[in-house]
Design a protein around this motif. Structure first.
Motif, PDB file in Angstrom:
ATOM      1  N   VAL A  38      -6.643  -3.422  -7.094  1.00 56.80           N
ATOM      2  CA  VAL A  38      -5.860  -2.197  -6.931  1.00 56.80           C
ATOM      3  C   VAL A  38      -4.497  -2.411  -7.577  1.00 56.80           C
ATOM      4  N   LEU A  39      -4.091  -1.476  -8.431  1.00 55.64           N
ATOM      5  CA  LEU A  39      -2.786  -1.523  -9.084  1.00 55.64           C
ATOM      6  C   LEU A  39      -2.063  -0.219  -8.794  1.00 55.64           C
ATOM      7  N   SER A  40      -0.782  -0.306  -8.491  1.00 53.42           N
ATOM      8  CA  SER A  40      -0.036   0.889  -8.119  1.00 53.42           C
ATOM      9  C   SER A  40       1.352   0.864  -8.741  1.00 53.42           C
ATOM     10  N   LEU A  41       1.810   2.043  -9.174  1.00 49.78           N
ATOM     11  CA  LEU A  41       3.123   2.184  -9.795  1.00 49.78           C
ATOM     12  C   LEU A  41       3.780   3.447  -9.259  1.00 49.78           C
ATOM     13  N   SER A  42       5.022   3.332  -8.809  1.00 49.88           N
ATOM     14  CA  SER A  42       5.717   4.477  -8.225  1.00 49.88           C
ATOM     15  C   SER A  42       6.081   5.501  -9.290  1.00 49.88           C
ATOM     16  N   SER A  43       6.494   6.679  -8.838  1.00 57.72           N
ATOM     17  CA  SER A  43       6.841   7.754  -9.764  1.00 57.72           C
ATOM     18  C   SER A  43       8.033   7.381 -10.640  1.00 57.72           C
ATOM     19  N   THR A  44       8.977   6.611 -10.105  1.00 60.07           N
ATOM     20  CA  THR A  44      10.146   6.197 -10.884  1.00 60.07           C
ATOM     21  C   THR A  44       9.853   4.971 -11.743  1.00 60.07           C
ATOM     22  N   GLY A  45       8.790   4.242 -11.408  1.00 63.47           N
ATOM     23  CA  GLY A  45       8.452   3.022 -12.126  1.00 63.47           C
ATOM     24  C   GLY A  45       9.206   1.802 -11.636  1.00 63.47           C
ATOM     25  N   SER A  46      10.062   1.971 -10.627  1.00 61.52           N
ATOM     26  CA  SER A  46      10.886   0.860 -10.144  1.00 61.52           C
ATOM     27  C   SER A  46      10.192   0.027  -9.071  1.00 61.52           C
ATOM     28  N   THR A  47       9.007   0.449  -8.642  1.00 58.10           N
ATOM     29  CA  THR A  47       8.251  -0.274  -7.627  1.00 58.10           C
ATOM     30  C   THR A  47       6.797  -0.357  -8.066  1.00 58.10           C
ATOM     31  N   SER A  48       6.176  -1.513  -7.836  1.00 60.62           N
ATOM     32  CA  SER A  48       4.779  -1.679  -8.227  1.00 60.62           C
ATOM     33  C   SER A  48       4.085  -2.646  -7.277  1.00 60.62           C
ATOM     34  N   ALA A  49       2.762  -2.584  -7.277  1.00 62.23           N
ATOM     35  CA  ALA A  49       1.966  -3.474  -6.435  1.00 62.23           C
ATOM     36  C   ALA A  49       0.686  -3.845  -7.164  1.00 62.23           C
ATOM     37  N   VAL A  50       0.270  -5.097  -6.978  1.00 62.05           N
ATOM     38  CA  VAL A  50      -0.976  -5.598  -7.552  1.00 62.05           C
ATOM     39  C   VAL A  50      -1.765  -6.280  -6.448  1.00 62.05           C
ATOM     40  N   PHE A  51      -3.009  -5.841  -6.262  1.00 63.68           N
ATOM     41  CA  PHE A  51      -3.921  -6.498  -5.330  1.00 63.68           C
ATOM     42  C   PHE A  51      -5.114  -6.980  -6.141  1.00 63.68           C
ATOM     43  N   HIS A  52      -5.274  -8.295  -6.201  1.00 58.21           N
ATOM     44  CA  HIS A  52      -6.285  -8.922  -7.048  1.00 58.21           C
ATOM     45  C   HIS A  52      -6.924 -10.053  -6.249  1.00 58.21           C
ATOM     46  N   PRO A  53      -8.172 -10.406  -6.526  1.00 60.56           N
ATOM     47  CA  PRO A  53      -8.781 -11.535  -5.812  1.00 60.56           C
ATOM     48  C   PRO A  53      -7.986 -12.834  -5.907  1.00 60.56           C
ATOM     49  N   ASN A  54      -7.141 -12.974  -6.934  1.00 61.81           N
ATOM     50  CA  ASN A  54      -6.330 -14.186  -7.076  1.00 61.81           C
ATOM     51  C   ASN A  54      -5.037 -14.138  -6.267  1.00 61.81           C
ATOM     52  N   GLY A  55      -4.610 -12.934  -5.864  1.00 62.46           N
ATOM     53  CA  GLY A  55      -3.372 -12.838  -5.109  1.00 62.46           C
ATOM     54  C   GLY A  55      -2.813 -11.435  -5.071  1.00 62.46           C
ATOM     55  N   HIS A  56      -1.675 -11.300  -4.388  1.00 64.33           N
ATOM     56  CA  HIS A  56      -0.995 -10.016  -4.244  1.00 64.33           C
ATOM     57  C   HIS A  56       0.420 -10.128  -4.804  1.00 64.33           C
ATOM     58  N   ILE A  57       0.886  -9.049  -5.419  1.00 61.52           N
ATOM     59  CA  ILE A  57       2.243  -8.979  -5.958  1.00 61.52           C
ATOM     60  C   ILE A  57       2.858  -7.660  -5.516  1.00 61.52           C
ATOM     61  N   TYR A  58       4.061  -7.731  -4.986  1.00 60.67           N
ATOM     62  CA  TYR A  58       4.777  -6.521  -4.583  1.00 60.67           C
ATOM     63  C   TYR A  58       6.184  -6.593  -5.156  1.00 60.67           C
ATOM     64  N   GLN A  59       6.472  -5.702  -6.094  1.00 53.41           N
ATOM     65  CA  GLN A  59       7.779  -5.661  -6.743  1.00 53.41           C
ATOM     66  C   GLN A  59       8.510  -4.401  -6.313  1.00 53.41           C
ATOM     67  N   HIS A  60       9.709  -4.574  -5.774  1.00 49.13           N
ATOM     68  CA  HIS A  60      10.527  -3.432  -5.384  1.00 49.13           C
ATOM     69  C   HIS A  60      11.949  -3.675  -5.877  1.00 49.13           C
ATOM     70  N   GLY A  61      12.325  -2.921  -6.901  1.00 49.03           N
ATOM     71  CA  GLY A  61      13.626  -3.132  -7.521  1.00 49.03           C
ATOM     72  C   GLY A  61      13.682  -4.491  -8.190  1.00 49.03           C
ATOM     73  N   SER A  62      14.709  -5.265  -7.869  1.00 52.93           N
ATOM     74  CA  SER A  62      14.890  -6.574  -8.495  1.00 52.93           C
ATOM     75  C   SER A  62      14.165  -7.696  -7.754  1.00 52.93           C
ATOM     76  N   ARG A  63      13.502  -7.378  -6.656  1.00 53.48           N
ATOM     77  CA  ARG A  63      12.830  -8.403  -5.850  1.00 53.48           C
ATOM     78  C   ARG A  63      11.322  -8.354  -6.065  1.00 53.48           C
TER      79      ARG A  63
END
Length: 246
Positions: A38-63
C-alpha cells in the motif's frame, strides 16, 4: 474501470489486482493486493506512507519513521529528523544517533509503526464524504483514456496521470511527475518520490528497503541495516552488532 465511491472519492480498478484511490484534492492511495503493498500520498504531497512486506515508512514533513522487518523477528527501527538519524532494533537495549559529530548513544522514542498510516495520509487535508460524490462524478466525466502502441494503458483523472504497462507496472504522476508513486503487482517493487522523500522497496532474491531524505539515508537488504548522515555511517550487521563505518 473508474467509479465515484460513497465516500466522495474516486476508485480506479486496474489489471492484476491493483486499485488506485484518489480524492478530489488529488490525494493518492494505491493498493497492490497481489503483493500486499500500500502506497499513499497526501493532497499536498508533504506526507506519505509505504506499507511493504519488507517494512513500513511514514513521512510527515521533515520527519521520517521507518520499520524494517527482520526474518527472525529482530525488527529494525529508524527515524530521520532534525537531530540526524536515530536507530535501534528489537533486541538492542540502546538507541544510537548518527549526526554531524558521528555515532553515539542517545535517548529517543519511535512511533508505533504497526498502525495503518496510509488511510490518514490519504484522507487528512482532503475533502471527502457523501457531499462530494457529485464533484467526483464530474471529475470522472472529464477524464481521458488511451492505449499506446506498446499496450500501456493511460488514464488522466483530475490532472493525475495513471499508467499501467503490459507487465502490470503501475505509475502515477502528479504535477509533471514532481510527485511519483509506482508499484509492480508481479515484481513486488514499490517506490514513492517527492521533493520530501525518495524511497524504494523490492522483493525476490535481492530484497531491499531504501529511504533518502536530503543527505540522510537508510538501506536494508534483510541482513545489513545501514544509516548515513552528514558523512557518517553506522548500523547493524548480520549478527545485530553495531557497525560504525569509516
Amino acid at each position: 474501470m473508474a467509479v465515484a465511491t460513497p465516500c466522495g472519492t474516486i476508485s480506479l480498478l486496474l489489471r492484476d489486482q491493483v486499485r488506485v484511490d484518489m480524492t478530489i484534492d488529488r490525494a493518492i492511495r494505491i493498493v497492490n493486493f497481489k503483493k500486499n503493498i500500500v502506497l499513499s500520498l497526501s493532497s499536498t504531497g508533504s506526507t506519505s506512507a509505504v506499507f511493504h512486506p519488507n517494512g513500513h515508512i511514514y513521512q510527515h514533513g521533515s520527519r521520517v519513521e521507518i520499520l524494517a522487518y527482520d526474518l527472525y523477528g529482530n525488527n529494525k527501527y529508524a527515524k530521520m529528523w532534525y537531530k540526524g538519524v536515530s536507530f535501534t532494533s528489537e533486541r538492542c537495549a540502546l538507541v544510537y544517533l548518527v549526526d554531524a559529530a558521528g555515532t553515539r548513544t542517545t535517548r529517543d522514542r519511535f512511533l508505533d509503526m504497526s498502525q495503518d498510516f496510509s488511510l490518514s495520509v490519504f484522507y487528512n487535508g482532503s475533502r471527502h464524504g457523501p457531499y462530494y460524490i457529485q464533484e467526483a462524478i464530474s471529475i470522472l466525466q472529464g477524464s481521458r483514456f488511451w492505449i499506446t502502441e506498446k499496450g500501456t494503458e493511460n488514464f488522466v483523472i483530475n490532472n493525475v496521470l495513471v499508467s499501467q504497462t503490459c507487465d502490470g507496472l503501475v505509475r502515477i504522476g502528479r504535477k509533471r511527475n514532481k510527485y511519483q508513486v509506482r508499484t509492480g503487482p508481479l515484481s513486488g517493487k514499490a517506490a514513492v518520490s517527492t521533493p520530501f522523500i525518495h524511497c524504494t522497496a523490492s522483493m525476490g532474491p535481492t530484497p531491499h528497503l531504501f529511504v533518502r531524505r536530503g543527505e540522510r539515508r537508510m538501506h536494508y537488504d534483510g541482513t545489513n541495516f545501514v544509516l548515513r548522515n552528514a558523512g557518517h555511517s553506522a548500523g547493524f550487521d548480520e549478527n545485530n552488532r553495531l557497525r560504525v563505518y569509516k
